[in-house]
Scaffold this active site. Structure first.
Site, short mmCIF file in Angstrom:
data_model
loop_
_atom_site.label_atom_id
_atom_site.label_comp_id
_atom_site.label_asym_id
_atom_site.label_seq_id
_atom_site.Cartn_x
_atom_site.Cartn_y
_atom_site.Cartn_z
N ASP A 67 0.82 -1.22 0.00
CA ASP A 67 0.00 0.00 0.00
C ASP A 67 0.85 1.26 0.00
OD1 ASP A 67 0.95 -0.37 2.58
OD2 ASP A 67 -0.99 -0.85 3.43
N ASP A 136 -7.24 -2.65 14.30
CA ASP A 136 -8.65 -2.88 13.92
C ASP A 136 -8.81 -4.11 13.02
OD1 ASP A 136 -7.59 -2.01 11.50
OD2 ASP A 136 -8.90 -0.28 11.27
N HIS A 138 -7.11 -4.78 10.23
CA HIS A 138 -6.87 -4.62 8.79
C HIS A 138 -5.61 -5.34 8.34
CE1 HIS A 138 -4.54 -0.53 9.41
NE2 HIS A 138 -3.70 -1.53 9.40
N GLU A 143 -9.53 -1.99 5.40
CA GLU A 143 -10.15 -1.71 6.69
C GLU A 143 -11.39 -2.59 6.89
OE1 GLU A 143 -8.45 -0.19 8.68
OE2 GLU A 143 -7.83 1.83 8.14
P1 PGA Z 1 2.35 -1.40 12.47
O1 PGA Z 1 1.16 -1.41 11.41
O2 PGA Z 1 3.32 -2.44 11.99
O3 PGA Z 1 2.94 -0.02 12.39
O4 PGA Z 1 1.77 -1.75 13.77
C1 PGA Z 1 0.63 -2.63 11.00
C2 PGA Z 1 -0.52 -2.41 10.04
O5 PGA Z 1 -1.18 -1.36 10.14
O6 PGA Z 1 -0.77 -3.27 9.20
#
Ligand code: PGA
Length: 262
Positions: A67, A136, A138, A143
């Protein structure tokens, strides 16, 4: 799903790096799907070490990132383009033309998304996809309520994700871009193998829902229950809400040698 619980995020990352390195050695033209965020940093550090100290060769490897924020130029310090070059690509011998990251500044976003999907197909598909998980639930920036059939497209981030990522934007969630381009859940599920990493107590609830909850689009990562080769590497803190943690440990400890790293 295979759940591998280790004491620390460092041990866990080194184990995960070993799997990536094995693929890179066995298939020198492998296609890797890569993730950003705090979680894969130690994995990338170990891959850099394996390249610099043990000659792990990335010259034939192709990568696709999950992404990118919409509206951040490549050279913005918080773009995922900058993240990947800083933390991995500039320190290994990957060819720049083999690196793919969604273009957050594309004039025609739907076209850029369709071309991204096409490029993955033309590369032969993703052999191994590295994933983190959002608090959350995702994966990528898919999301909650994202379609399980989705492909690379534009998405709007949840307030929770804006809050979680504010730490990269001077703790100001209003500065986090609200939109992104993300591989879809369908795109991620097409990968030959999934390697998820999650560390810390703030991921414990999402991990428990993903592994032991029902498959439901409100927890996008739960679709990985339908992936035939999904490995979930977590530290003890991220395992605290798993009801069957002892079983996963027992399975792992009892694995015959031939099954290790399989
Ligand atoms: P993070 O993010 O590694 O910064 O915790 C993970 C994600 O949002 O997929």
């Amino acid at each position: 799903m295979e759940i591998i619980i280790k004491e620390t995020s460092e041990t866990t990352s080194v184990m995960a790096a070993r799997l990536v390195a094995r693929l890179v050695r066995e298939k020198p033209n492998a296609v890797l799907g890569l993730a950003t965020g705090s979680t894969p940093l130690m994995l990338y550090k170990e891959l850099v070490r394996l390249h610099q100290e043990e000659g792990l060769d990335f010259s034939g490897i192709t990568t696709f990132n999950l992404d990118e924020y919409i509206g951040l130029p490549r050279d913005h310090e918080q773009s995922y383009y900058t993240f990947m070059w800083k933390n991995l690509f500039s320190q290994i011998n990957i060819l720049p033309e083999n690196v793919h990251i969604p273009d957050g500044m594309a004039a025609d976003v739907p076209l850029a998304c369709a071309e991204y999907e096409q490029a993955i197909l033309e590369a032969g598909g993703i052999d191994l996809q590295v994933l983190g998980i959002g608090s959350d639930g995702h994966v990528g920036f898919n999301e909650p309520t994202s379609s399980f059939a989705s492909r690379t497209r534009i998405k709007t981030l949840t307030r929770q994700t804006l809050k979680d990522n504010a730490r990269f934007f001077n703790d100001d969630d209003s500065r986090v871009p609200h939109h992104c381009i993300t591989m879809g859940i369908g795109t991620i599920m097409d990968a030959g193998c999934i390697l998820m990493l999650a560390f810390g107590e703030k991921k414990a609830e999402a991990i428990a829902s993903m592994v032991e909850g029902p498959v439901a689009s409100v927890v996008p990562a739960s679709i990985l229950q339908h992936h035939a080769r999904a490995k979930v590497f977590i530290d003890e803190a991220a395992a605290t809400q798993l009801k069957r943690a002892d079983y996963y440990r027992w399975v792992y400890e009892g694995k015959p040698d031939w099954q290790l790293d399989a």
